[in-house]
Design a protein around this motif. Structure first.
Motif, short mmCIF file in Angstrom:
data_model
loop_
_atom_site.label_atom_id
_atom_site.label_comp_id
_atom_site.label_asym_id
_atom_site.label_seq_id
_atom_site.Cartn_x
_atom_site.Cartn_y
_atom_site.Cartn_z
N GLY A 93 -25.23 9.48 -47.86
CA GLY A 93 -25.59 8.07 -47.89
C GLY A 93 -25.18 7.38 -49.17
N SER A 94 -24.30 7.99 -49.96
CA SER A 94 -23.84 7.30 -51.16
C SER A 94 -22.73 6.33 -50.78
N PRO A 95 -22.64 5.20 -51.52
CA PRO A 95 -21.67 4.20 -51.15
C PRO A 95 -20.24 4.68 -51.34
N GLN A 96 -19.38 4.20 -50.49
CA GLN A 96 -18.01 4.67 -50.47
C GLN A 96 -17.18 3.51 -49.96
N VAL A 97 -16.10 3.16 -50.66
CA VAL A 97 -15.29 2.02 -50.22
C VAL A 97 -14.23 2.50 -49.25
N VAL A 98 -14.21 1.91 -48.06
CA VAL A 98 -13.21 2.30 -47.07
C VAL A 98 -12.51 1.05 -46.55
N ASN A 99 -11.29 1.25 -46.09
CA ASN A 99 -10.58 0.18 -45.41
C ASN A 99 -10.93 0.25 -43.93
N LEU A 100 -11.68 -0.73 -43.45
CA LEU A 100 -12.16 -0.67 -42.07
C LEU A 100 -11.01 -0.57 -41.07
N LEU A 101 -9.85 -1.15 -41.45
CA LEU A 101 -8.75 -1.17 -40.49
C LEU A 101 -8.12 0.20 -40.31
N GLU A 102 -8.47 1.14 -41.20
CA GLU A 102 -7.89 2.47 -41.06
C GLU A 102 -8.84 3.44 -40.37
N LEU A 103 -10.03 2.98 -40.05
CA LEU A 103 -11.00 3.89 -39.45
C LEU A 103 -10.69 4.11 -37.98
N ASN A 104 -11.02 5.31 -37.50
CA ASN A 104 -10.90 5.51 -36.06
C ASN A 104 -12.14 4.92 -35.40
N ARG A 105 -12.11 4.94 -34.10
CA ARG A 105 -13.13 4.23 -33.35
C ARG A 105 -14.54 4.73 -33.67
N GLU A 106 -14.63 6.04 -33.78
CA GLU A 106 -15.94 6.63 -33.98
C GLU A 106 -16.48 6.28 -35.38
N GLN A 107 -15.60 6.36 -36.37
CA GLN A 107 -16.02 5.99 -37.74
C GLN A 107 -16.39 4.52 -37.80
N MET A 108 -15.57 3.69 -37.16
CA MET A 108 -15.81 2.26 -37.18
C MET A 108 -17.17 1.94 -36.57
N ASN A 109 -17.48 2.62 -35.47
CA ASN A 109 -18.77 2.36 -34.83
C ASN A 109 -19.94 2.70 -35.74
N ARG A 110 -19.76 3.71 -36.58
CA ARG A 110 -20.84 4.02 -37.52
C ARG A 110 -20.99 2.91 -38.54
N VAL A 111 -19.85 2.36 -38.98
CA VAL A 111 -19.92 1.27 -39.96
C VAL A 111 -20.55 0.02 -39.34
N ARG A 112 -20.39 -0.14 -38.04
CA ARG A 112 -20.94 -1.33 -37.38
C ARG A 112 -22.46 -1.45 -37.51
N GLU A 113 -23.12 -0.35 -37.83
CA GLU A 113 -24.55 -0.44 -38.11
C GLU A 113 -24.82 -1.32 -39.31
N GLU A 114 -23.84 -1.37 -40.21
CA GLU A 114 -24.08 -2.06 -41.47
C GLU A 114 -23.55 -3.49 -41.47
N ILE A 115 -22.79 -3.85 -40.45
CA ILE A 115 -22.26 -5.22 -40.37
C ILE A 115 -22.69 -5.80 -39.03
N ALA A 116 -23.40 -6.89 -39.04
CA ALA A 116 -23.81 -7.50 -37.78
C ALA A 116 -23.23 -8.90 -37.70
N MET A 117 -23.29 -9.46 -36.52
CA MET A 117 -22.69 -10.77 -36.33
C MET A 117 -23.67 -11.68 -35.60
N ILE A 118 -23.72 -12.93 -36.04
CA ILE A 118 -24.50 -13.94 -35.32
C ILE A 118 -23.49 -14.95 -34.80
N PHE A 119 -23.62 -15.28 -33.52
CA PHE A 119 -22.58 -16.08 -32.89
C PHE A 119 -22.93 -17.56 -32.87
N GLN A 120 -21.89 -18.33 -32.63
CA GLN A 120 -22.04 -19.77 -32.69
C GLN A 120 -22.86 -20.31 -31.53
N ASP A 121 -22.57 -19.79 -30.35
CA ASP A 121 -23.13 -20.40 -29.15
C ASP A 121 -24.36 -19.63 -28.69
N PRO A 122 -25.55 -20.20 -28.89
CA PRO A 122 -26.77 -19.44 -28.57
C PRO A 122 -26.94 -19.22 -27.07
#
Ligand SMILES: Nc1ncnc2c1ncn2[C@@H]1O[C@H](COP(=O)(O)OP(=O)(O)O)[C@@H](O)[C@H]1O
Ligand SMILES: [Mg+2]
Lengths: 349, 377
Positions: A93-122
């Motif tokens: 759980g220590s911080p680590q800088v990664v380039n999201l565009l180089e992650l594979n799908r499974e790694q990216m999905n883990r990172v998605r826990e840490e980035i969320a999105m709120i959309f324009q159209d409710p």
């Protein structure tokens, strides 16, 4: 994987986007031949520090939505880097800088826990066939974190936190007002305890009376959960009070980025000046000196040569028509892409 | 302190506040009388033709008799002497018309057989499980001596009402099962094709176009010729269902694809994706439910086509073959000039087909009107 960031800001930078591009192909005819590209995002660079709000501002169609979607790879960017300081990928759980565009799908999905999105159209961002409780539970279900009982408590807690009642759980989105729906979207975004929330014009579809409430809620949540925001808006007045820093976009490029006060007081780009002149002034006697920009926003599939803003710029010189200005740090932490930034004396508010 | 003592008004019983999409659909559907009528008719049809035809029919399906081509039996209440009686039928007597060289049947008023409810007769398995021999109605007589043919008899002396009742089972189920398979194929491929786009979409689209452009009858002949002759009738029946579904999924897949294309860009699909939902989850948890109301209407409205296809193909001799009995094979017997001239009662197979089709259309229209429950609010 690149881990460098300019000016040694790495310790505090949560997200850094470098040279991000997204070109949508334009396809014609039966064979769907690509006849050109919409350069929706064309060289966007920006960064967000931990716990701060970066306002991302620009007229409609200048690529704000596309840029924010590229950051969490809802769209695959054409080029660039998205560096994110994640905890999800290291075993301890220590911080680590990664380039999201180089992650594979499974790694990216883990990172998605840490980035969320709120959309324009409710209205469109909540599935009309799901109950509020299913909607908020979904991120947990997707990440295998849903436990009966515990998670239900958490959902109720989240609902309360955003100002809804537990008896709203079994209802469907269409039974709520726009502001309430946006709160449901906010609760969903918080479900996984993210660190960065991308807010894509979260209040622009709401009534003016509700906008302030929602903005306050977002600010309170930021304090409470130590969130960082990228807050997208199409004018500078909305982001004025909530942004620590602001990035101004024009036709797929970031043209200026600085701390809020600095940017509002001493804009360095003529486009920023024009946007600022449109911000309503509290003093009714204040003489309106709004800068009316001539012409339309440039077409991202066929942008003008040189600086994209030159056809609308009252300060444009020959150099502006020939050469694309570089995005550079003119003053400490004040970035701008304008050939004449040094010499122009622009008006802030 | 003066406190109002009147009890608080008990809040009036309200409609449940929270209504799912489907409960709203149901609420609107219930108000459409024709649609509900169609639905009720279908329930009655399916119960009587697929669940309990053995009980409703007075005889077993293959119970032959010497009364070949006997006309419909009249149930009488008044005997030859003009006396009112409990319902009965006369026995039949065979006559040969020497001029026309034709066999005819006339009533033998000497022999009277009372019509009874719940008579014992041919053995059968009720619902395929319980051995029984009680039939809804029948006559008190040795079946070799006299029979009741409400809709006449066929060339082998089999009761035609019985045959229509049993035939409905295959015809009605082929519509339902076939449409179900169509639905599974069409929806799955439509969703996948719409969601992924690109090469997958291209392939699915070209394939459905190929199926649509190909003349159905020759294709069907080829496919049914491919069914080995030694297969059991049930295997043939099942194969026919599969073939019908295979020929029909294209249109549905196209419609679903179109819907998915528009739903795909809805932000709730993007939201799910932003949280890391799998393609599978997005397709079948978020996109497919949005197409379901539409799909159900299309499916309901195209079941009649399925039933008619079975009927038409069996009538052409391409579908089900005797000894399987369906409305199609019955129609095959009825649709000769000779049959229409001498045994017109064999056309009684047509009304149930028509009723089924009308009922499905009424139900489908009702569902279509109820489809968008938010529109009327
Ligand atoms: N999926 C897409 N395909 C093609 N062009 C797109 C797509 N999404 C956005 N665009 C184009 O990209 C440009 C930027 O759009 P967008 O990011 O939505 O702008 P904003 O959010 O700033 O209003 C617009 O010209 C738009 O037409
Ligand atoms: Mg946008």
């Amino acid at each position: 994987m690149s881990t460098s960031a300019p000016n040694g800001r790495i310790g505090e930078t949560l997200l850094e986007v470098k040279g991000l591009k997204k070109y949508f192909p334009i396809q014609r005819g039966l064979l769907r031949r690509t006849v050109g590209y919409v350069k929706a995002v064309d060289d966007v660079s920006l960064y967000v520090r931990e716990g701060e709000t970066l306002g991302l501002v620009g007229e409609s169609g200048c690529g704000k939505t596309t840029a924010s979607r590229c950051i969490i790879r809802l769209y695959e960017p054409t080029a660039g880097q998205v560096l994110f300081k994640t905890r999800a990928l290291s075993p301890d759980g220590s911080p680590q800088v990664v380039n999201l565009l180089e992650l594979n799908r499974e790694q990216m999905n883990r990172v998605r826990e840490e980035i969320a999105m709120i959309f324009q159209d409710p209205i469109n961002s909540l599935n009309p066939r799901m109950t509020v409780s299913d909607i908020i539970a979904e991120p947990m279900v997707i990440h295998g974190k849903y436990q009966k009982g515990v998670s239900e408590e958490r959902i109720i807690e989240l609902l309360r936190r955003v100002g809804l009642r537990p008896d709203h759980l079994r209802r469907y989105p269409h039974e709520f007002s726009g502001g309430q729906r946006q709160r449901i979207g906010i609760a969903r975004a918080l479900a996984l305890n993210p660190r960065l929330v991308l807010c894509d014009e979260p209040v622009s579809a709401l009534d003016v009376s509700i906008q302030a409430q929602t903005l306050n809620l977002l600010q309170d949540l930021q304090q409470e959960f130590k969130l960082s925001y990228i807050f997208v808006a199409h004018d500078l007045s909305v982001v004025q009070h909530i942004s620590d820093r602001v990035a101004v976009m024009y036709v797929g490029k970031v043209v200026e980025m600085a701390g809020s006060e600095e940017l509002y007081a001493n804009p360095l780009h003529p486009y920023t000046e024009a946007l600022l002149s449109a911000v309503p002034k509290p003093d009714p006697l204040y003489k309106s000196d709004r800068i009316i920009m001539q012409g339309d926003v440039a077409d991202p599939s066929n942008p003008p040569k040189g600086c994209y803003f030159h056809p609308r710029c009252q300060y444009a010189i020959d150099l502006c028509r020939q050469k694309t200005p570089e995005f550079r740090e003119l003053k400490p932490d004040h970035w701008v892409a304008c050939h004449r930034a040094e010499e122009l004396k622009l008006r802030g508010i | 302190m003066a406190v109002a003592t009147a009890p608080l008004a008990v809040p009036a019983k309200r409609k449940p506040i929270s209504q799912s999409y489907w409960s709203l659909v149901w609420y609107r559907f219930k108000k459409n009388k024709l649609g509900v009528f169609g639905g009720v008719v279908l329930i009655v049809l399916y119960v009587s033709f697929t669940l309990i035809p053995e009980f409703l029919a007075p005889y077993a399906l293959e119970n032959r008799s010497s009364f070949a081509e006997a006309p419909p039996t009249a149930i009488r209440f008044v005997d030859a002497q003009g006396q009112l009686q409990a319902p009965f039928v006369y026995g039949l007597e065979r006559r040969i018309d020497p001029v026309k060289r034709l066999r005819t049947w006339v009533d033998d008023t000497e022999r009277k057989y009372p019509v009874r409810l719940f008579v014992q007769g041919d053995e059968y398995l009720f619902l395929g499980l319980i051995p029984m021999n009680v039939h809804l109605f029948g006559i008190d007589a040795d079946p070799r001596e006299a029979r009741i043919f409400l809709l006449g008899a066929d060339a082998l002396g089999r009761d035609y009402l019985t045959r229509i009742l049993y035939g409905g089972r295959l015809s009605l189920l082929i519509g339902l099962i076939g449409q179900f398979l169509t639905l599974v194929l069409g929806v799955t491929l439509g969703v996948i094709s719409g969601y992924y786009g690109g090469a997958v979409d291209m392939f699915v689209q070209r394939f459905t176009e190929f199926l649509a452009a190909f003349p159905n009858i020759p294709l069907f002949m080829a496919l049914s010729a491919a069914i080995p002759a030694f297969w059991s009738p049930i295997a043939v029946y099942f194969m026919l269902t599969v073939i019908l579904a295979f020929l029909n999924w294209g249109g549905l897949a196209r419609q679903v694809r179109g819907l998915v294309l528009s739903l795909r860009e809805r932000e709730y699909a993007l939201a799910a994706k932003s949280f890391g939902a799998s393609d599978w989850r997005i397709m079948f948890r978020h996109l497919m439910p949005g197409t379901m109301s539409h799909v159900i209407v299309i499916a309901t409205l195209s079941i009649p086509g399925m039933i008619l296809a079975e009927t038409a193909l069996s009538w052409l001799g391409l579908g089900l073959r005797p000894p399987l009995t369906s409305w199609g094979t019955l129609l095959q017997d009825a649709a000769t000039v000779r049959a229409i001239r001498f045994t017109p009662w064999l056309l009684w197979v047509v009304p149930p087909i028509l009723v089924t089709i009308f009922a499905y259309n009424m139900l489908g229209d009702g569902l279509r009107d109820a489809l968008d429950p938010y529109s009327g609010r």
